[in-house]
Design a protein around this motif. Sequence first.
Motif, short mmCIF file in Angstrom:
data_model
loop_
_atom_site.label_atom_id
_atom_site.label_comp_id
_atom_site.label_asym_id
_atom_site.label_seq_id
_atom_site.Cartn_x
_atom_site.Cartn_y
_atom_site.Cartn_z
N LYS A 264 7.53 -13.15 26.35
CA LYS A 264 6.48 -13.52 25.39
C LYS A 264 6.55 -12.73 24.10
N GLU A 265 6.94 -11.45 24.18
CA GLU A 265 6.91 -10.59 22.99
C GLU A 265 8.29 -9.99 22.72
N LYS A 266 8.58 -9.77 21.46
CA LYS A 266 9.81 -9.07 21.08
C LYS A 266 9.64 -7.58 21.37
N ALA A 267 10.74 -6.94 21.76
CA ALA A 267 10.66 -5.55 22.24
C ALA A 267 11.10 -4.53 21.19
N ASP A 268 10.46 -3.35 21.25
CA ASP A 268 10.89 -2.21 20.44
C ASP A 268 12.02 -1.46 21.11
N GLY A 302 15.08 -8.10 21.04
CA GLY A 302 14.50 -7.00 20.28
C GLY A 302 13.90 -7.41 18.95
N LYS A 303 13.01 -6.56 18.43
CA LYS A 303 12.48 -6.74 17.09
C LYS A 303 13.56 -6.40 16.07
N GLU A 304 13.26 -6.61 14.79
CA GLU A 304 14.23 -6.27 13.75
C GLU A 304 14.56 -4.78 13.78
N ASP A 305 13.55 -3.97 14.09
CA ASP A 305 13.75 -2.52 14.17
C ASP A 305 13.57 -2.11 15.64
N CYS A 306 14.67 -2.00 16.36
CA CYS A 306 14.57 -1.71 17.80
C CYS A 306 15.73 -0.82 18.27
N ASN A 333 24.96 -4.97 12.87
CA ASN A 333 24.23 -3.95 12.10
C ASN A 333 23.41 -3.00 12.97
N PHE A 334 23.90 -2.69 14.17
CA PHE A 334 23.31 -1.63 14.97
C PHE A 334 24.15 -0.36 14.80
#
Length: 485
Positions: A264-268, A302-306, A333-334
């Motif tokens: 349901k939610e994007k992860a950090d 993941g979120k954009e910043d994770c 880009n990680f």
Amino acid sequence: MKHKSKKEAKEAYDFSKAKREGKLQWYELAAKKQFDKSTDGSQNKKVEQKVEPKIDSKTEPKTEQDKNVQKKQKIHKSTENKKSNIPAMEPLEKMFSKKQVPSDANKILEEFDKIVFDSQRISSKQRALLPNQVRELSHTLTDQRDSRRKGYMNETTTLSAYIYYFEWWNLVRLTRLFAGLQNKFNLDNGNICLDIGSGPLTLPIALFLARPDLREKKLTWYCLDISSATLSAGENLYYSICAKLKCEPWKIVRVKGEMGTIIKEKADFVSSANMFNEILQSSDMPPDYLSKKYTQVLSGYGKEDCNIMVVEPGVPVNARFVSLLRDSLMRKNFVPVAPCTHCGECPMDGKRGGKWCNFAFSTDDAPVSLLKFSESCHLPKERAVLSFILVKSSNKELAVEDESKVEENSTGAVNSTSKKKILFRIASDLIRLPGNRSGYYACSNEGLLLVETKHSLKSGEVYKIARPKKTPKIDEKSGALFVNL
């Protein structure tokens, strides 16, 4: 009785006082008499030091004395140059030190079997059968894996055997790893975490034990696995550990499903431990294809910043996959945060005949009850080994081929642009070298190193040294650069 004169009495008093204050010379103590410092006696004469004149090496010596002085200067200069070519070591990080693990976490690991027994309540007969069941499960996971059923962890006996032996050992590994990565990543109140192939919540439990600073954070963990029974057992175990530590638990959301199931939610923070090992065993596809495929899945969660973290057993096939996964994630880009000390091409990528990236520690100081139980199962462990990668999303594009463009940033990624320093992480046990020498393989911003030293270094430790003035020699066998410490 002979009376002392006033002069003799004063001299005796002055001598005693000077002796108490430590102002007397050795010869005064021997003579039991204090000498007048204003006199020019032989005792007070300073020995003149013979100072040899400096002779310019470019000047032709005129006398035999000048030749001798010039020779001594050359020998001294040669010795100084030799010393300067051996850089001083500067330790930065340790990876698997038990001392880094909180004391309450070590206590939980020591008593883990009792906590499991309280949460599962198996009978004494079932407990007596555990060693045999652990051995059978070990065969199922290794030499008999071709006949392994997909839902094998749903069986009660298999689940008990896994938790009592395999999860216990995995907690020892992961707790030390997370404690060693204390400064590499952080989580904040309200963050969402996803653990893929979570099983009995091994990775979230290990992080909870290793990081007291995160225990009070309001985190939500989505734990994804194909076995609902395993997730349920892990959740009960986690709550029992929280009760022992008198801590509020994180919010656990159990999700039954395979990797790729919608969350349901994007992860950090996206994680998995010992999951790709089973995928690699059952897949006919090449590892480079699988790494690209699952990079898309992992980054998609993941979120954009994770942060993304993958931990696998430390064997060559898994180390090769982890290295390929690192490369694929960097192309999205990680930035590699750990174990890498650089953002360049992996020098221990596990290609055929090459070195593979893995880290190990001795189990001498593992929980005593775990060592005893392992002996009863006839599955003792002398070393705990793993391969892993921790990356952080970055806003700037990275060219894997051009590491010189990578800058140090707040993600914890190490700056590889320094021309004065070499950063390296030890990635092997002690190696015996010809000529009664010893060393270690290490990964660095200069590529693969063979660190020759008399010091005792540990797998996973990071060091920083000054760059040698002379170009290092290359080891013919491995292609590694020689560094002497």
